[in-house]
Design a protein around this motif. Sequence first.
Motif, PDB file in Angstrom:
ATOM      1  N   GLY A 135     -16.002  44.665   0.696  1.00  0.00           N
ATOM      2  CA  GLY A 135     -15.991  44.391  -0.735  1.00  0.00           C
ATOM      3  C   GLY A 135     -14.776  43.588  -1.170  1.00  0.00           C
ATOM      4  N   LEU A 136     -13.594  43.960  -0.701  1.00  0.00           N
ATOM      5  CA  LEU A 136     -12.379  43.235  -1.041  1.00  0.00           C
ATOM      6  C   LEU A 136     -11.742  42.541   0.162  1.00  0.00           C
ATOM      7  CD1 LEU A 136     -10.697  45.784  -3.472  1.00  0.00           C
ATOM      8  CD2 LEU A 136     -11.936  43.691  -4.043  1.00  0.00           C
ATOM      9  N   TYR A 137     -12.059  43.018   1.373  1.00  0.00           N
ATOM     10  CA  TYR A 137     -11.472  42.462   2.581  1.00  0.00           C
ATOM     11  C   TYR A 137     -12.527  42.279   3.661  1.00  0.00           C
ATOM     12  CZ  TYR A 137      -6.829  43.489   0.810  1.00  0.00           C
ATOM     13  OH  TYR A 137      -5.691  43.504   0.057  1.00  0.00           O
ATOM     14  N   TYR A 138     -12.252  41.312   4.543  1.00  0.00           N
ATOM     15  CA  TYR A 138     -12.945  41.192   5.819  1.00  0.00           C
ATOM     16  C   TYR A 138     -11.897  41.617   6.828  1.00  0.00           C
ATOM     17  CZ  TYR A 138     -15.022  38.911   9.935  1.00  0.00           C
ATOM     18  OH  TYR A 138     -15.536  38.649  11.180  1.00  0.00           O
ATOM     19  N   ILE A 187     -20.545  32.861   2.611  1.00  0.00           N
ATOM     20  CA  ILE A 187     -20.778  33.198   1.219  1.00  0.00           C
ATOM     21  C   ILE A 187     -21.853  34.278   1.158  1.00  0.00           C
ATOM     22  CG2 ILE A 187     -21.497  32.368  -1.070  1.00  0.00           C
ATOM     23  CD1 ILE A 187     -18.834  31.184  -0.132  1.00  0.00           C
ATOM     24  N   PHE A 188     -21.524  35.366   0.467  1.00  0.00           N
ATOM     25  CA  PHE A 188     -22.448  36.482   0.302  1.00  0.00           C
ATOM     26  C   PHE A 188     -22.803  36.597  -1.183  1.00  0.00           C
ATOM     27  CE2 PHE A 188     -22.697  41.235  -0.452  1.00  0.00           C
ATOM     28  CZ  PHE A 188     -24.002  41.363  -0.042  1.00  0.00           C
ATOM     29  N   ASP A 189     -24.103  36.537  -1.461  1.00  0.00           N
ATOM     30  CA  ASP A 189     -24.594  36.700  -2.835  1.00  0.00           C
ATOM     31  C   ASP A 189     -25.489  37.937  -2.852  1.00  0.00           C
ATOM     32  OD1 ASP A 189     -25.753  36.628  -5.331  1.00  0.00           O
ATOM     33  OD2 ASP A 189     -26.085  34.465  -5.315  1.00  0.00           O
ATOM     34  N   PRO A 190     -24.958  39.063  -3.339  1.00  0.00           N
ATOM     35  CA  PRO A 190     -25.748  40.299  -3.327  1.00  0.00           C
ATOM     36  C   PRO A 190     -26.929  40.288  -4.276  1.00  0.00           C
ATOM     37  CG  PRO A 190     -23.659  40.628  -4.456  1.00  0.00           C
ATOM     38  CD  PRO A 190     -23.630  39.245  -3.898  1.00  0.00           C
ATOM     39  N   THR A 230     -12.629  35.930  -1.318  1.00  0.00           N
ATOM     40  CA  THR A 230     -12.507  35.134  -2.533  1.00  0.00           C
ATOM     41  C   THR A 230     -13.767  35.345  -3.368  1.00  0.00           C
ATOM     42  OG1 THR A 230     -13.536  33.193  -1.506  1.00  0.00           O
ATOM     43  CG2 THR A 230     -11.136  33.382  -1.330  1.00  0.00           C
ATOM     44  N   PHE A 231     -13.719  34.915  -4.597  1.00  0.00           N
ATOM     45  CA  PHE A 231     -14.859  35.016  -5.501  1.00  0.00           C
ATOM     46  C   PHE A 231     -15.140  33.633  -6.080  1.00  0.00           C
ATOM     47  CE2 PHE A 231     -12.794  39.113  -5.257  1.00  0.00           C
ATOM     48  CZ  PHE A 231     -13.870  39.960  -4.998  1.00  0.00           C
ATOM     49  N   PRO A 232     -15.915  32.801  -5.320  1.00  0.00           N
ATOM     50  CA  PRO A 232     -16.182  31.425  -5.755  1.00  0.00           C
ATOM     51  C   PRO A 232     -16.903  31.360  -7.107  1.00  0.00           C
ATOM     52  CG  PRO A 232     -16.869  31.739  -3.476  1.00  0.00           C
ATOM     53  CD  PRO A 232     -16.487  33.082  -4.008  1.00  0.00           C
ATOM     54  N   THR A 233     -17.786  32.308  -7.381  1.00  0.00           N
ATOM     55  CA  THR A 233     -18.432  32.416  -8.690  1.00  0.00           C
ATOM     56  C   THR A 233     -18.472  33.892  -9.032  1.00  0.00           C
ATOM     57  OG1 THR A 233     -20.703  32.734  -7.914  1.00  0.00           O
ATOM     58  CG2 THR A 233     -19.947  30.448  -8.121  1.00  0.00           C
ATOM     59  N   ASP A 244     -20.932  35.730  -9.216  1.00  0.00           N
ATOM     60  CA  ASP A 244     -21.991  36.407  -8.471  1.00  0.00           C
ATOM     61  C   ASP A 244     -21.832  36.336  -6.955  1.00  0.00           C
ATOM     62  OD1 ASP A 244     -23.336  37.078 -10.823  1.00  0.00           O
ATOM     63  OD2 ASP A 244     -24.410  35.175 -10.847  1.00  0.00           O
ATOM     64  N   THR A 245     -20.847  35.600  -6.452  1.00  0.00           N
ATOM     65  CA  THR A 245     -20.737  35.426  -5.006  1.00  0.00           C
ATOM     66  C   THR A 245     -19.367  35.862  -4.486  1.00  0.00           C
ATOM     67  OG1 THR A 245     -19.990  33.140  -5.215  1.00  0.00           O
ATOM     68  CG2 THR A 245     -22.365  33.504  -4.943  1.00  0.00           C
ATOM     69  N   ILE A 246     -19.354  36.235  -3.215  1.00  0.00           N
ATOM     70  CA  ILE A 246     -18.136  36.653  -2.544  1.00  0.00           C
ATOM     71  C   ILE A 246     -17.973  35.764  -1.318  1.00  0.00           C
ATOM     72  CG2 ILE A 246     -16.991  38.565  -1.363  1.00  0.00           C
ATOM     73  CD1 ILE A 246     -18.955  40.398  -3.054  1.00  0.00           C
ATOM     74  N   GLY A 247     -16.768  35.259  -1.105  1.00  0.00           N
ATOM     75  CA  GLY A 247     -16.522  34.339   0.008  1.00  0.00           C
ATOM     76  C   GLY A 247     -15.536  34.881   1.016  1.00  0.00           C
ATOM     77  N   ILE A 248     -15.807  34.582   2.266  1.00  0.00           N
ATOM     78  CA  ILE A 248     -14.874  34.857   3.356  1.00  0.00           C
ATOM     79  C   ILE A 248     -14.540  33.511   3.979  1.00  0.00           C
ATOM     80  CG2 ILE A 248     -14.589  35.924   5.623  1.00  0.00           C
ATOM     81  CD1 ILE A 248     -16.756  37.984   4.731  1.00  0.00           C
TER      82      ILE A 248
END
Length: 194
Positions: free
Chosen positions: A8-11, A188-191, A113-116, A118-122
């Motif tokens: 959620g906050l880290y990889y 990029i993960f978009d739940p 990171t949070f590119p948008t 709605d999305t989470i980036g590693i």
Amino acid sequence: RIDGEFNGLYYSGRVEMIYINDTEDLQDYTIKIGKSSGGNICLHDFNVSIDETPFNITVMEKEEAKAIFENKIEDDGNAVYGEGGDSYARIKIPNIIPNQKVTISAEFELPVTFPTKDTIGIIFPLTCPKYDGCSILECSDFQLSCRFSSFEINEKSITSNPEGKIDLDAKTYLIDHIDQKFTGISIIFDPNVE
């Protein structure tokens, strides 16, 4: 090999590098580990082994460490010597005989990171700092896996550069190659994607 879990906050997870002396001569290895300035990855708990024999890593004054290393090598012993700073380490491993395997591993944490909204980036870096810039990782058997154990994923919820494969049963995303055009791997993960 990079194996980790997205929480959620880290990889976070483990990086492992394996080198095999496939020549007929003794080889000396210099392993460079580090991050570029501004990089957010945290590497810790390093382990070095030759075949299955682990080496202890002890932090000490440079001159004392170098003297111990040189004495061991002069006595035909095995020793590992490294120098580093806040963002890099250079580890010397001499006298690796033919077919001997050197394994170096470390634990890591990398904030997402949070590119948008709605999305989470590693973004996993593939560069190592040098005196004259950076070099991109070279690897003949690369593998990066990211587990999404705490999240619902589907075929469309994860994208990456370079492209990877999703294993829905294991809730894992796997990338098995490096593209030398990129200095990092982005996932990029978009739940919310159905």
